[in-house]
Design a protein around this motif. Structure first.
Motif, PDB file in Angstrom:
ATOM      1  N   GLU A 279      43.036  12.503  57.542  1.00 17.40           N
ATOM      2  CA  GLU A 279      43.876  11.392  57.990  1.00 17.40           C
ATOM      3  C   GLU A 279      43.901  11.302  59.515  1.00 17.40           C
ATOM      4  O   GLU A 279      43.837  10.208  60.087  1.00 17.40           O
ATOM      5  CB  GLU A 279      45.295  11.542  57.448  1.00 17.40           C
ATOM      6  CG  GLU A 279      45.417  11.421  55.928  1.00 17.40           C
ATOM      7  CD  GLU A 279      44.949  12.662  55.196  1.00 17.40           C
ATOM      8  OE1 GLU A 279      44.672  12.561  53.979  1.00 17.40           O
ATOM      9  OE2 GLU A 279      44.832  13.738  55.838  1.00 17.40           O
ATOM     10  N   VAL A 282      40.516   9.974  60.788  1.00 12.64           N
ATOM     11  CA  VAL A 282      40.434   8.528  60.587  1.00 12.64           C
ATOM     12  C   VAL A 282      41.249   7.801  61.651  1.00 12.64           C
ATOM     13  O   VAL A 282      40.813   6.799  62.231  1.00 12.64           O
ATOM     14  CB  VAL A 282      40.906   8.139  59.173  1.00 12.64           C
ATOM     15  CG1 VAL A 282      41.080   6.619  59.061  1.00 12.64           C
ATOM     16  CG2 VAL A 282      39.927   8.635  58.134  1.00 12.64           C
ATOM     17  N   LEU A 285      39.432   7.809  64.952  1.00 10.35           N
ATOM     18  CA  LEU A 285      38.268   6.923  64.966  1.00 10.35           C
ATOM     19  C   LEU A 285      38.661   5.455  64.941  1.00 10.35           C
ATOM     20  O   LEU A 285      37.867   4.583  65.314  1.00 10.35           O
ATOM     21  CB  LEU A 285      37.358   7.230  63.770  1.00 10.35           C
ATOM     22  CG  LEU A 285      36.641   8.586  63.800  1.00 10.35           C
ATOM     23  CD1 LEU A 285      35.917   8.832  62.476  1.00 10.35           C
ATOM     24  CD2 LEU A 285      35.655   8.643  64.957  1.00 10.35           C
ATOM     25  N   ALA A 286      39.894   5.190  64.529  1.00  7.30           N
ATOM     26  CA  ALA A 286      40.338   3.798  64.408  1.00  7.30           C
ATOM     27  C   ALA A 286      40.409   3.085  65.754  1.00  7.30           C
ATOM     28  O   ALA A 286      40.444   1.851  65.797  1.00  7.30           O
ATOM     29  CB  ALA A 286      41.698   3.739  63.708  1.00  7.30           C
ATOM     30  N   TYR A 288      38.080   2.978  67.927  1.00  7.37           N
ATOM     31  CA  TYR A 288      36.757   2.522  68.344  1.00  7.37           C
ATOM     32  C   TYR A 288      36.434   1.162  67.738  1.00  7.37           C
ATOM     33  O   TYR A 288      36.744   0.904  66.567  1.00  7.37           O
ATOM     34  CB  TYR A 288      35.689   3.537  67.923  1.00  7.37           C
ATOM     35  CG  TYR A 288      35.787   4.851  68.650  1.00  7.37           C
ATOM     36  CD1 TYR A 288      35.244   5.002  69.917  1.00  7.37           C
ATOM     37  CD2 TYR A 288      36.439   5.947  68.079  1.00  7.37           C
ATOM     38  CE1 TYR A 288      35.330   6.215  70.592  1.00  7.37           C
ATOM     39  CE2 TYR A 288      36.529   7.159  68.751  1.00  7.37           C
ATOM     40  CZ  TYR A 288      35.972   7.288  70.005  1.00  7.37           C
ATOM     41  OH  TYR A 288      36.078   8.483  70.670  1.00  7.37           O
ATOM     42  N   ILE A 293      31.455   2.317  65.994  1.00  3.50           N
ATOM     43  CA  ILE A 293      31.386   2.978  64.696  1.00  3.50           C
ATOM     44  C   ILE A 293      29.986   2.833  64.116  1.00  3.50           C
ATOM     45  O   ILE A 293      29.429   3.778  63.539  1.00  3.50           O
ATOM     46  CB  ILE A 293      32.433   2.395  63.732  1.00  3.50           C
ATOM     47  CG1 ILE A 293      33.855   2.693  64.248  1.00  3.50           C
ATOM     48  CG2 ILE A 293      32.248   2.976  62.328  1.00  3.50           C
ATOM     49  CD1 ILE A 293      34.205   4.161  64.303  1.00  3.50           C
ATOM     50  N   THR A 297      27.216   5.829  62.954  1.00  4.11           N
ATOM     51  CA  THR A 297      26.828   5.953  61.563  1.00  4.11           C
ATOM     52  C   THR A 297      25.427   6.558  61.442  1.00  4.11           C
ATOM     53  O   THR A 297      24.487   6.125  62.110  1.00  4.11           O
ATOM     54  CB  THR A 297      26.855   4.581  60.864  1.00  4.11           C
ATOM     55  OG1 THR A 297      28.169   4.023  60.996  1.00  4.11           O
ATOM     56  CG2 THR A 297      26.515   4.712  59.391  1.00  4.11           C
ATOM     57  N   PHE A 316      32.667  10.354  56.432  1.00  4.49           N
ATOM     58  CA  PHE A 316      33.363   9.163  55.949  1.00  4.49           C
ATOM     59  C   PHE A 316      32.361   8.037  55.726  1.00  4.49           C
ATOM     60  O   PHE A 316      31.385   7.906  56.470  1.00  4.49           O
ATOM     61  CB  PHE A 316      34.413   8.685  56.963  1.00  4.49           C
ATOM     62  CG  PHE A 316      35.429   9.723  57.332  1.00  4.49           C
ATOM     63  CD1 PHE A 316      36.550   9.945  56.547  1.00  4.49           C
ATOM     64  CD2 PHE A 316      35.263  10.504  58.479  1.00  4.49           C
ATOM     65  CE1 PHE A 316      37.477  10.902  56.889  1.00  4.49           C
ATOM     66  CE2 PHE A 316      36.192  11.471  58.822  1.00  4.49           C
ATOM     67  CZ  PHE A 316      37.304  11.652  58.031  1.00  4.49           C
ATOM     68  N   PRO A 318      31.767   4.205  56.322  1.00  5.16           N
ATOM     69  CA  PRO A 318      32.344   3.297  57.314  1.00  5.16           C
ATOM     70  C   PRO A 318      33.473   2.424  56.770  1.00  5.16           C
ATOM     71  O   PRO A 318      34.392   2.071  57.503  1.00  5.16           O
ATOM     72  CB  PRO A 318      31.141   2.446  57.754  1.00  5.16           C
ATOM     73  CG  PRO A 318      29.971   3.344  57.566  1.00  5.16           C
ATOM     74  CD  PRO A 318      30.283   4.147  56.328  1.00  5.16           C
ATOM     75  N   GLU A 320      35.800   3.358  54.920  1.00  6.39           N
ATOM     76  CA  GLU A 320      37.064   4.105  55.004  1.00  6.39           C
ATOM     77  C   GLU A 320      37.696   3.962  56.370  1.00  6.39           C
ATOM     78  O   GLU A 320      38.886   4.265  56.545  1.00  6.39           O
ATOM     79  CB  GLU A 320      36.809   5.582  54.693  1.00  6.39           C
ATOM     80  CG  GLU A 320      36.288   5.879  53.314  1.00  6.39           C
ATOM     81  CD  GLU A 320      36.022   7.352  53.127  1.00  6.39           C
ATOM     82  OE1 GLU A 320      37.012   8.096  52.995  1.00  6.39           O
ATOM     83  OE2 GLU A 320      34.836   7.758  53.110  1.00  6.39           O
ATOM     84  N   LEU A 321      36.905   3.537  57.350  1.00 13.53           N
ATOM     85  CA  LEU A 321      37.402   3.370  58.708  1.00 13.53           C
ATOM     86  C   LEU A 321      37.726   1.925  59.014  1.00 13.53           C
ATOM     87  O   LEU A 321      37.944   1.552  60.184  1.00 13.53           O
ATOM     88  CB  LEU A 321      36.365   3.883  59.722  1.00 13.53           C
ATOM     89  CG  LEU A 321      35.856   5.318  59.462  1.00 13.53           C
ATOM     90  CD1 LEU A 321      34.748   5.660  60.444  1.00 13.53           C
ATOM     91  CD2 LEU A 321      36.989   6.315  59.538  1.00 13.53           C
TER      92      LEU A 321
END
Length: 326
Positions: A279, A282, A285-286, A288, A293, A297, A316, A318, A320-321
């Motif tokens: 969590e 994530v 990374l949110a 960006y 992202i 990848t 993850f 992508p 999921e982000l």
């Protein structure tokens, strides 16, 4: 010391006070905590020694502060070792252990073939302590230049210069081999701090490393005499007494400070602990944008992340982000 006594003395911090000298302190012994932290990475010996010393300092300092959450130590340099980062998480409930983690970032190609003094690998930079009491609070950060000849010198300078709090460390870290066992990292140390008396003012020109304040610059009269006496006693300690395991914490205090009337408090247990989670990754990374992202990848269509502290590996999709293909 019996095996049970040795184990009870490992991975603990013992608070104490020297009533005659008006000085407080901590005795720490780290065993499994250091082995776990250093076992996450194949550090060269000089890097491992720096991480171990920083972890021991953080344990001693973190336990002096009433923490709701976290105390962090960061050392940033321009040498081959770019960063040493440690975290001390206060107990979540009464009787629970504190948790610690640490890591170092360095350039392996810039490391010399032989290292006489690991501290020199830091170069110039800053020594910082951050205290974060959690939600609803504003984190506090103080910093001073890297100074002296060890991380202990840096910490003493930090407390003199940034906190006006006379402080002295005696530390020992290294790999030890028990009979019939394998090499394992151990560390032990003692912290002395003058009892806080409000803001102290320097009584003379700074005498510390690089022209910065030293503990002695802020004390005079009986305070200076008491501090000098306590420090002189601390300087008689031997590395084998600090690292042990054959000398317990209370035995060590009585050996060093028997005439200072040492008073001990409840021992604090310490364990390795990391707060990373899927969590949290994530959430980090949110921030960006989609194009970043996409650049992260892999050919397999996943975004990966690794925790520098514990080595946990995350993968993850992508989606999921919040990023969808097409």
């Amino acid at each position: 010391m019996t095996l049970a006594g040795r184990i009870a003395w490992d991975d603990t911090i013992l608070p104490f006070q020297l009533d005659r000298a008006d000085v407080r302190g901590r005795v720490a012994r780290l065993d499994s905590v250091l082995e776990t932290i250093l076992g996450q990475h194949a550090y060269p010996p000089a890097i491992a020694a720096l991480v171990a010393e920083a972890t021991l300092i953080t344990a001693l300092v973190g336990q002096t502060i009433k923490l709701r959450w976290k105390l962090s130590l960061q050392v940033r340099g321009d040498g081959p070792v770019r960063l040493i980062a440690t975290d001390y998480f206060g107990p979540t409930e009464e009787g629970a252990p504190a948790r610690m983690r640490a890591y170092a970032a360095f350039d392996p190609d810039a490391l010399p073939d032989s290292v006489a003094r690991p501290f020199d690998l830091l170069g110039d930079g800053v020594f910082a302590i951050l205290i974060d009491q959690g939600a609803g609070s504003v984190p506090y950060q103080g910093m001073t230049p890297i100074a002296g000849q060890s991380l202990a010198d840096c910490a003493e300078t930090y407390f003199a210069q940034s906190e006006q709090l006379p402080t002295r460390f005696a530390l020992a870290v290294g790999e030890a081999i028990a009979p019939g066992g394998t090499a394992q990292w151990r560390g032990g140390g003692v912290l002395l701090q003058h009892m806080p008396k409000g803001a102290l003012e320097a009584k003379q020109d700074p005498t510390g490393p690089d022209g910065l304040l030293a503990a002695e610059d802020m004390l005079d009269g009986s305070d200076a005499e008491n501090w000098h006496r306590a420090v002189m006693l601390l300087e008689t300690v031997e590395a084998t007494e600090l690292v042990g395991p054959h000398v317990g914490a209370e035995q060590l205090l009585l050996r060093l400070f028997s005439e200072e009337e040492p008073r001990v408090y409840e021992t604090q247990a310490v364990r390795f602990g990391c707060t990373c989670s899927p969590e949290k990754v994530v959430a980090s990374l949110a921030i960006y944008p989609a194009e970043d992202i996409a650049a992260m990848t892999t050919e397999a269509g996943t975004v990966t992340a690794d925790c520098q502290f514990c080595g946990a590996h995350y993968e993850f999709d992508p989606s999921e982000l919040g990023i969808r293909e097409g």
